[in-house]
Design a protein around this motif. Structure first.
Motif, PDB file in Angstrom:
ATOM      1  N   MET A 168       0.851  -1.202   0.000  1.00  0.00           N
ATOM      2  CA  MET A 168       0.000   0.000   0.000  1.00  0.00           C
ATOM      3  C   MET A 168       0.878   1.241   0.000  1.00  0.00           C
ATOM      4  O   MET A 168       0.756   2.116   0.838  1.00  0.00           O
ATOM      5  N   GLY A 169       1.805   1.294  -0.972  1.00  0.00           N
ATOM      6  CA  GLY A 169       2.683   2.464  -1.059  1.00  0.00           C
ATOM      7  C   GLY A 169       1.917   3.678  -1.565  1.00  0.00           C
ATOM      8  O   GLY A 169       1.000   3.551  -2.381  1.00  0.00           O
ATOM      9  N   HIS A 170       2.286   4.832  -1.058  1.00  0.00           N
ATOM     10  CA  HIS A 170       1.688   6.088  -1.544  1.00  0.00           C
ATOM     11  C   HIS A 170       2.787   7.115  -1.778  1.00  0.00           C
ATOM     12  O   HIS A 170       3.744   7.207  -1.000  1.00  0.00           O
ATOM     13  N   ASN A 171       2.588   7.900  -2.824  1.00  0.00           N
ATOM     14  CA  ASN A 171       3.435   9.067  -3.042  1.00  0.00           C
ATOM     15  C   ASN A 171       2.569  10.218  -3.551  1.00  0.00           C
ATOM     16  O   ASN A 171       1.359  10.058  -3.777  1.00  0.00           O
TER      17      ASN A 171
ATOM     18  N   ILE B   3      -1.201  12.821  -8.453  1.00  0.00           N
ATOM     19  CA  ILE B   3      -1.645  11.431  -8.273  1.00  0.00           C
ATOM     20  C   ILE B   3      -0.693  10.705  -7.325  1.00  0.00           C
ATOM     21  O   ILE B   3       0.377  11.193  -7.012  1.00  0.00           O
ATOM     22  N   CYS B   4      -1.135   9.520  -6.927  1.00  0.00           N
ATOM     23  CA  CYS B   4      -0.227   8.529  -6.359  1.00  0.00           C
ATOM     24  C   CYS B   4       0.082   7.570  -7.501  1.00  0.00           C
ATOM     25  O   CYS B   4      -0.826   7.053  -8.150  1.00  0.00           O
ATOM     26  N   SER B   5       1.387   7.320  -7.747  1.00  0.00           N
ATOM     27  CA  SER B   5       1.745   6.514  -8.915  1.00  0.00           C
ATOM     28  C   SER B   5       1.965   5.040  -8.594  1.00  0.00           C
ATOM     29  O   SER B   5       2.472   4.295  -9.420  1.00  0.00           O
ATOM     30  N   PHE B   6       1.579   4.601  -7.388  1.00  0.00           N
ATOM     31  CA  PHE B   6       1.634   3.169  -7.073  1.00  0.00           C
ATOM     32  C   PHE B   6       0.617   2.450  -7.976  1.00  0.00           C
ATOM     33  O   PHE B   6      -0.467   2.973  -8.223  1.00  0.00           O
ATOM     34  N   PRO B   7       0.966   1.248  -8.472  1.00  0.00           N
ATOM     35  CA  PRO B   7       0.075   0.568  -9.417  1.00  0.00           C
ATOM     36  C   PRO B   7      -1.371   0.483  -8.919  1.00  0.00           C
ATOM     37  O   PRO B   7      -1.628   0.027  -7.803  1.00  0.00           O
ATOM     38  N   GLY B   8      -2.290   0.934  -9.754  1.00  0.00           N
ATOM     39  CA  GLY B   8      -3.719   0.836  -9.459  1.00  0.00           C
ATOM     40  C   GLY B   8      -4.274   1.923  -8.558  1.00  0.00           C
ATOM     41  O   GLY B   8      -5.479   1.949  -8.312  1.00  0.00           O
ATOM     42  N   HIS B   9      -3.429   2.836  -8.092  1.00  0.00           N
ATOM     43  CA  HIS B   9      -3.929   3.829  -7.133  1.00  0.00           C
ATOM     44  C   HIS B   9      -4.453   5.115  -7.764  1.00  0.00           C
ATOM     45  O   HIS B   9      -5.301   5.792  -7.179  1.00  0.00           O
ATOM     46  N   SER B  10      -3.976   5.469  -8.958  1.00  0.00           N
ATOM     47  CA  SER B  10      -4.278   6.801  -9.490  1.00  0.00           C
ATOM     48  C   SER B  10      -5.749   7.000  -9.866  1.00  0.00           C
ATOM     49  O   SER B  10      -6.212   8.125  -9.969  1.00  0.00           O
TER      50      SER B  10
ATOM     51  N   MET C 258      -8.176   6.306  -7.944  1.00  0.00           N
ATOM     52  CA  MET C 258      -8.785   6.860  -6.722  1.00  0.00           C
ATOM     53  C   MET C 258      -7.966   7.993  -6.127  1.00  0.00           C
ATOM     54  O   MET C 258      -8.489   8.959  -5.608  1.00  0.00           O
ATOM     55  N   MET C 259      -6.653   7.818  -6.192  1.00  0.00           N
ATOM     56  CA  MET C 259      -5.777   8.802  -5.546  1.00  0.00           C
ATOM     57  C   MET C 259      -5.322   9.845  -6.559  1.00  0.00           C
ATOM     58  O   MET C 259      -4.246   9.742  -7.158  1.00  0.00           O
ATOM     59  N   ARG C 260      -6.189  10.826  -6.748  1.00  0.00           N
ATOM     60  CA  ARG C 260      -5.847  11.931  -7.633  1.00  0.00           C
ATOM     61  C   ARG C 260      -6.517  13.206  -7.165  1.00  0.00           C
ATOM     62  O   ARG C 260      -7.555  13.185  -6.510  1.00  0.00           O
TER      63      ARG C 260
HETATM   64 CU   LIG Z   1      -1.024   5.104  -3.301  1.00  0.00          CU
END
Ligand SMILES: [Cu+2]
Length: 169
Positions: free
Chosen positions: A83-86, A148-155, A157-159
């Protein structure tokens, strides 16, 4: 009819001359040294991401050309490889889906930043639960920029968007 027009004109003139930010700015400059003025121009932003794959804010605001100090926090508990986030601020016109696909392909060795950051204005490190990172960069030209968060599959939702306003003259 004529007096109505004059009234309109007066209202418009009044609107443009009564800008309070300008007054505040000159007061601030008068009372502090040049160095302190520079620091007070810094926009301090805080953003977090959680284990439910959500940023806590959808919009951030800044002023063109002024420094931004952004602290990004992973407030969850799950480790980075799951569950990495950036925080990745993209240049105008960057296609989020295409970028995210490239990031996923680039993978962990690049800290999930493809093309050596060619489409990126600024980004934090990839974080796991409980970690935080702080970055400083200058706000770009006025406009609306995706982050965005560029962890696979996160962008998906995470934008969100950074709204950069023109600096007051
Ligand atoms: Cu993330």
């Amino acid at each position: 009819m004529k007096s109505w027009f004059i009234l309109m004109l007066a209202a418009v003139t009044c609107f443009s001359c009564g800008e309070t930010p300008q007054k505040k700015e000159s007061l601030k400059i008068g009372g502090t040294s040049a160095k302190e003025v520079t620091q007070s121009n810094t926009t301090v932003l805080a953003l977090s991401g959680n284990d439910a794959m959500q940023f806590d804010k959808k919009t951030l605001e800044a002023t063109a050309g002024q420094p931004i100090k952004l602290t990004f926090r992973h407030v969850g508990k799950i480790e980075k490889r799951i569950m990495g986030h950036n925080f990745v601020l993209l240049k105008e016109g960057t296609n989020i889906v295409a970028f995210a696909n490239q990031a996923a392909a680039a993978g962990a060795p690049t800290d999930w930043i493809p093309n050596e950051g060619a489409e990126v204005i600024a980004h934090t490190k990839m974080l796991g639960g409980g970690q935080s990172d702080m970055i400083t960069f200058d706000a770009p030209e006025p406009g609306v920029y995706d982050f965005i968060c560029s962890f696979p599959g996160h962008s998906s939702m995470m934008r969100g968007q950074l709204i950069v306003r023109e600096a007051a003259q």
